[in-house]
Design an enzyme around this catalytic site. Structure first.
Site, PDB file in Angstrom:
ATOM      1  N   LYS A  13       0.445  -1.439   0.213  1.00 44.29           N
ATOM      2  CA  LYS A  13      -0.160   0.117  -0.209  1.00 44.29           C
ATOM      3  C   LYS A  13       1.349   0.927   0.475  1.00 44.29           C
ATOM      4  O   LYS A  13       0.905   2.368  -0.695  1.00 44.29           O
ATOM      5  CB  LYS A  13      -0.728   0.038   1.354  1.00 44.29           C
ATOM      6  CG  LYS A  13      -1.814  -1.540   1.480  1.00 44.29           C
ATOM      7  CD  LYS A  13      -2.748  -0.966   2.386  1.00 44.29           C
ATOM      8  CE  LYS A  13      -2.186  -0.877   3.862  1.00 44.29           C
ATOM      9  NZ  LYS A  13      -1.258  -2.419   4.274  1.00 44.29           N
ATOM     10  N   ARG A  88      -9.197   1.680   8.915  1.00 47.75           N
ATOM     11  CA  ARG A  88      -8.482   0.110   8.996  1.00 47.75           C
ATOM     12  C   ARG A  88     -10.208  -0.973   9.456  1.00 47.75           C
ATOM     13  O   ARG A  88     -10.078  -1.614   9.844  1.00 47.75           O
ATOM     14  CB  ARG A  88      -8.137   0.015  10.069  1.00 47.75           C
ATOM     15  CG  ARG A  88      -6.464  -0.201   8.627  1.00 47.75           C
ATOM     16  CD  ARG A  88      -5.280  -0.091   9.998  1.00 47.75           C
ATOM     17  NE  ARG A  88      -3.999  -1.400   9.963  1.00 47.75           N
ATOM     18  CZ  ARG A  88      -2.898  -0.831   9.528  1.00 47.75           C
ATOM     19  NH1 ARG A  88      -2.667   0.786   9.198  1.00 47.75           N
ATOM     20  NH2 ARG A  88      -2.116  -1.376   8.543  1.00 47.75           N
ATOM     21  N   ARG A 127      11.284  -6.364   4.570  1.00 45.78           N
ATOM     22  CA  ARG A 127      10.731  -5.122   4.195  1.00 45.78           C
ATOM     23  C   ARG A 127      11.362  -4.392   5.752  1.00 45.78           C
ATOM     24  O   ARG A 127      11.719  -4.437   6.966  1.00 45.78           O
ATOM     25  CB  ARG A 127       9.771  -4.145   5.119  1.00 45.78           C
ATOM     26  CG  ARG A 127       9.804  -2.738   5.394  1.00 45.78           C
ATOM     27  CD  ARG A 127       8.602  -2.861   5.452  1.00 45.78           C
ATOM     28  NE  ARG A 127       7.310  -3.433   5.989  1.00 45.78           N
ATOM     29  CZ  ARG A 127       5.339  -2.726   6.271  1.00 45.78           C
ATOM     30  NH1 ARG A 127       5.240  -1.829   5.311  1.00 45.78           N
ATOM     31  NH2 ARG A 127       5.123  -2.724   7.101  1.00 45.78           N
ATOM     32  N   ARG A 160      11.383  -2.793  11.313  1.00 46.32           N
ATOM     33  CA  ARG A 160      10.429  -2.770  11.443  1.00 46.32           C
ATOM     34  C   ARG A 160      10.146  -3.795  13.422  1.00 46.32           C
ATOM     35  O   ARG A 160       9.773  -5.224  12.536  1.00 46.32           O
ATOM     36  CB  ARG A 160       9.473  -2.480  11.577  1.00 46.32           C
ATOM     37  CG  ARG A 160       9.319  -0.899  10.561  1.00 46.32           C
ATOM     38  CD  ARG A 160       7.901  -0.277  10.247  1.00 46.32           C
ATOM     39  NE  ARG A 160       6.713  -1.031  10.114  1.00 46.32           N
ATOM     40  CZ  ARG A 160       5.408  -1.217   9.574  1.00 46.32           C
ATOM     41  NH1 ARG A 160       5.714  -0.399   8.637  1.00 46.32           N
ATOM     42  NH2 ARG A 160       4.722  -1.247  10.022  1.00 46.32           N
ATOM     43  N   ARG A 171      -0.574  -9.568  13.627  1.00 50.85           N
ATOM     44  CA  ARG A 171      -1.956  -8.379  12.082  1.00 50.85           C
ATOM     45  C   ARG A 171      -2.331  -8.439  11.114  1.00 50.85           C
ATOM     46  O   ARG A 171      -3.175  -8.396  10.560  1.00 50.85           O
ATOM     47  CB  ARG A 171       0.201  -7.509  12.405  1.00 50.85           C
ATOM     48  CG  ARG A 171       0.854  -7.432  12.807  1.00 50.85           C
ATOM     49  CD  ARG A 171       1.627  -6.231  12.602  1.00 50.85           C
ATOM     50  NE  ARG A 171       1.010  -4.646  11.217  1.00 50.85           N
ATOM     51  CZ  ARG A 171       2.674  -4.308  10.965  1.00 50.85           C
ATOM     52  NH1 ARG A 171       3.831  -5.199  10.645  1.00 50.85           N
ATOM     53  NH2 ARG A 171       1.574  -3.268   9.912  1.00 50.85           N
TER      54      ARG A 171
HETATM   55  P1  ADP Z   1       1.976  -1.574   2.572  1.00 50.42           P
HETATM   56  O1  ADP Z   1       2.464  -0.314   3.367  1.00 50.42           O
HETATM   57  O2  ADP Z   1       1.234  -2.159   2.767  1.00 50.42           O
HETATM   58  O3  ADP Z   1       2.474  -2.319   4.642  1.00 50.42           O
HETATM   59  P2  ADP Z   1       5.039  -1.607   1.981  1.00 50.42           P
HETATM   60  O4  ADP Z   1       4.564  -0.722   0.362  1.00 50.42           O
HETATM   61  O5  ADP Z   1       5.531  -1.459   2.785  1.00 50.42           O
HETATM   62  O6  ADP Z   1       4.001  -2.499   1.637  1.00 50.42           O
HETATM   63  O7  ADP Z   1       5.468  -2.734   1.000  1.00 50.42           O
HETATM   64  C1  ADP Z   1       6.156  -3.989   2.444  1.00 50.42           C
HETATM   65  C2  ADP Z   1       7.353  -4.684   1.386  1.00 50.42           C
HETATM   66  O8  ADP Z   1       7.047  -5.395   0.556  1.00 50.42           O
HETATM   67  C3  ADP Z   1       8.373  -3.112   1.449  1.00 50.42           C
HETATM   68  O9  ADP Z   1       9.577  -3.929   1.330  1.00 50.42           O
HETATM   69  C4  ADP Z   1       8.343  -2.841   0.016  1.00 50.42           C
HETATM   70  O10 ADP Z   1       9.452  -3.335  -0.394  1.00 50.42           O
HETATM   71  C5  ADP Z   1       8.265  -4.448  -0.707  1.00 50.42           C
HETATM   72  N1  ADP Z   1       7.003  -4.172  -1.689  1.00 50.42           N
HETATM   73  C6  ADP Z   1       5.952  -3.518  -1.832  1.00 50.42           C
HETATM   74  N2  ADP Z   1       5.134  -3.799  -2.982  1.00 50.42           N
HETATM   75  C7  ADP Z   1       6.033  -4.762  -4.109  1.00 50.42           C
HETATM   76  C8  ADP Z   1       5.295  -6.052  -4.924  1.00 50.42           C
HETATM   77  N3  ADP Z   1       4.803  -5.610  -5.786  1.00 50.42           N
HETATM   78  N4  ADP Z   1       6.476  -6.731  -4.682  1.00 50.42           N
HETATM   79  C9  ADP Z   1       8.210  -7.196  -4.258  1.00 50.42           C
HETATM   80  N5  ADP Z   1       8.219  -6.839  -3.048  1.00 50.42           N
HETATM   81  C10 ADP Z   1       7.010  -5.412  -2.349  1.00 50.42           C
HETATM   82  P1  AMP Z   2       2.000   0.222   8.918  1.00 44.98           P
HETATM   83  O1  AMP Z   2       2.265   1.317   9.010  1.00 44.98           O
HETATM   84  O2  AMP Z   2      -0.293   1.001   8.504  1.00 44.98           O
HETATM   85  O3  AMP Z   2       1.543  -1.243   9.180  1.00 44.98           O
HETATM   86  O4  AMP Z   2       0.680   0.908  10.341  1.00 44.98           O
HETATM   87  C1  AMP Z   2       1.739   0.070  11.741  1.00 44.98           C
HETATM   88  C2  AMP Z   2       0.526  -0.126  12.962  1.00 44.98           C
HETATM   89  O5  AMP Z   2      -0.346   0.914  13.148  1.00 44.98           O
HETATM   90  C3  AMP Z   2      -0.331  -0.089  12.607  1.00 44.98           C
HETATM   91  O6  AMP Z   2      -0.338  -2.026  13.204  1.00 44.98           O
HETATM   92  C4  AMP Z   2      -1.684   0.089  13.609  1.00 44.98           C
HETATM   93  O7  AMP Z   2      -0.902  -1.245  15.464  1.00 44.98           O
HETATM   94  C5  AMP Z   2      -1.565   1.280  13.861  1.00 44.98           C
HETATM   95  N1  AMP Z   2      -2.081   1.762  12.916  1.00 44.98           N
HETATM   96  C6  AMP Z   2      -1.853   2.290  11.492  1.00 44.98           C
HETATM   97  N2  AMP Z   2      -3.475   3.150  10.983  1.00 44.98           N
HETATM   98  C7  AMP Z   2      -4.217   2.640  12.071  1.00 44.98           C
HETATM   99  C8  AMP Z   2      -5.617   2.840  12.670  1.00 44.98           C
HETATM  100  N3  AMP Z   2      -6.401   3.360  10.852  1.00 44.98           N
HETATM  101  N4  AMP Z   2      -6.475   2.342  12.921  1.00 44.98           N
HETATM  102  C9  AMP Z   2      -5.942   1.308  13.672  1.00 44.98           C
HETATM  103  N5  AMP Z   2      -4.450   1.381  13.354  1.00 44.98           N
HETATM  104  C10 AMP Z   2      -3.675   1.995  13.499  1.00 44.98           C
END
Ligand code: ADP
Ligand code: AMP
Length: 214
Positions: A13, A88, A127, A160, A171
């Site tokens: 995302k 969410r 990541r 992280r 999660r």
């Molecule tokens: P989210 O915001 O949904 O938690 P991220 O955008 O941070 O996810 O992506 C999670 C991990 O996967 C990151 O390390 C990113 O670089 C990697 N990633 C994102 N999109 C892709 C893809 N299409 N293919 C492979 N790896 C990806």
């Molecule tokens: P993210 O960076 O989007 O993966 O979010 C990391 C963490 O932040 C999540 O696992 C939740 O604990 C908290 N968080 C982020 N956005 C929300 C939301 N919209 N509602 C509740 N918790 C959230």
């Protein structure tokens, strides 16, 4: 243009939201990033949020909704935004709809980035996040030029705490229970678009741009 990114944690995302924000010149608003900035600055909100985030649980709706409503008041939101990690839960989606309705607006696109759970564990384990600017990398799929160093600001990259395997499992459970119902919610609202998030990240973006251009 008001866009929501849906999908499991680690689906991509944030990766796609950043590209959308750059192409369409709208802000990328990540509630996770806002919480992490508050934790770094040791604010009261950050201290409260951390207790939930460390366990892989959701921060209570009331805290998140107040925070996002304040963010919407900033001038850069005038032409829309791409929301990453919000809403969410159904109550968060309803709060967003109500706030938008009050100003005669609505969500234009809810983009669901679909990635099976099996791929998620690998995505999150690989990541790496920058402690300085929050940029994200992947050790295999999007590596930095120099291992563990941010290409953008030169600071250190870390895994992280909530990307460790034991927390990722929780999660994912939380996602299936509390966030996945939003797919039906936005389907019923007629704005849901689904993309295959297992493709290469540039191909996923091409699919999203196709959707947004229609
Ligand atoms: P989210 O915001 O949904 O938690 P991220 O955008 O941070 O996810 O992506 C999670 C991990 O996967 C990151 O390390 C990113 O670089 C990697 N990633 C994102 N999109 C892709 C893809 N299409 N293919 C492979 N790896 C990806
Ligand atoms: P993210 O960076 O989007 O993966 O979010 C990391 C963490 O932040 C999540 O696992 C939740 O604990 C908290 N968080 C982020 N956005 C929300 C939301 N919209 N509602 C509740 N918790 C959230």
């Amino acid at each position: 243009m008001k866009i929501i990114m849906l999908g499991a944690p680690g689906a991509g995302k944030g990766t796609q939201a950043k590209k959308i924000a750059a192409k369409y010149d709208i802000p990328h608003i990540s509630t996770g990033d806002i919480f992490r900035a508050n934790i770094k600055n040791n604010t009261e909100l950050g201290q409260k949020a951390k207790t939930y985030m460390d366990k892989g649980e959701l921060v209570p709706d009331s805290l998140v909704v107040d925070l996002i409503m304040d963010r919407f008041k900033e001038a850069d939101c005038a032409n829309g935004y791409v929301l990453d990690g919000f809403p969410r839960t159904i109550p968060q989606a309803e709060a967003l709809d109500e706030a938008l309705k009050a100003s005669g607006a609505k969500v234009d696109f809810a983009i669901d980035v679909e990635v099976p759970d099996e791929n998620i564990i690998n995505r999150m384990g690989g990541r790496r996040a920058c402690v300085g600017c929050g940029a994200t990398y992947h050790v295999e799929f999007n590596p930095p030029k120099q291992a563990d160093v941010c290409d953008t600001c030169g600071q250190k990259l870390i895994l992280r705490d909530d990307d460790k395997p034991e927390t990722v499992k929780n999660r994912l459970n939380v996602y299936h229970e509390q966030t996945q119902p939003l797919i039906d919610y936005y389907q019923n609202a007629g704005v849901l678009k689904q993309v295959d998030g297992t493709k290469d990240m540039n191909d996923v973006f091409t699919d999203i741009v196709d959707i947004l251009s229609k």
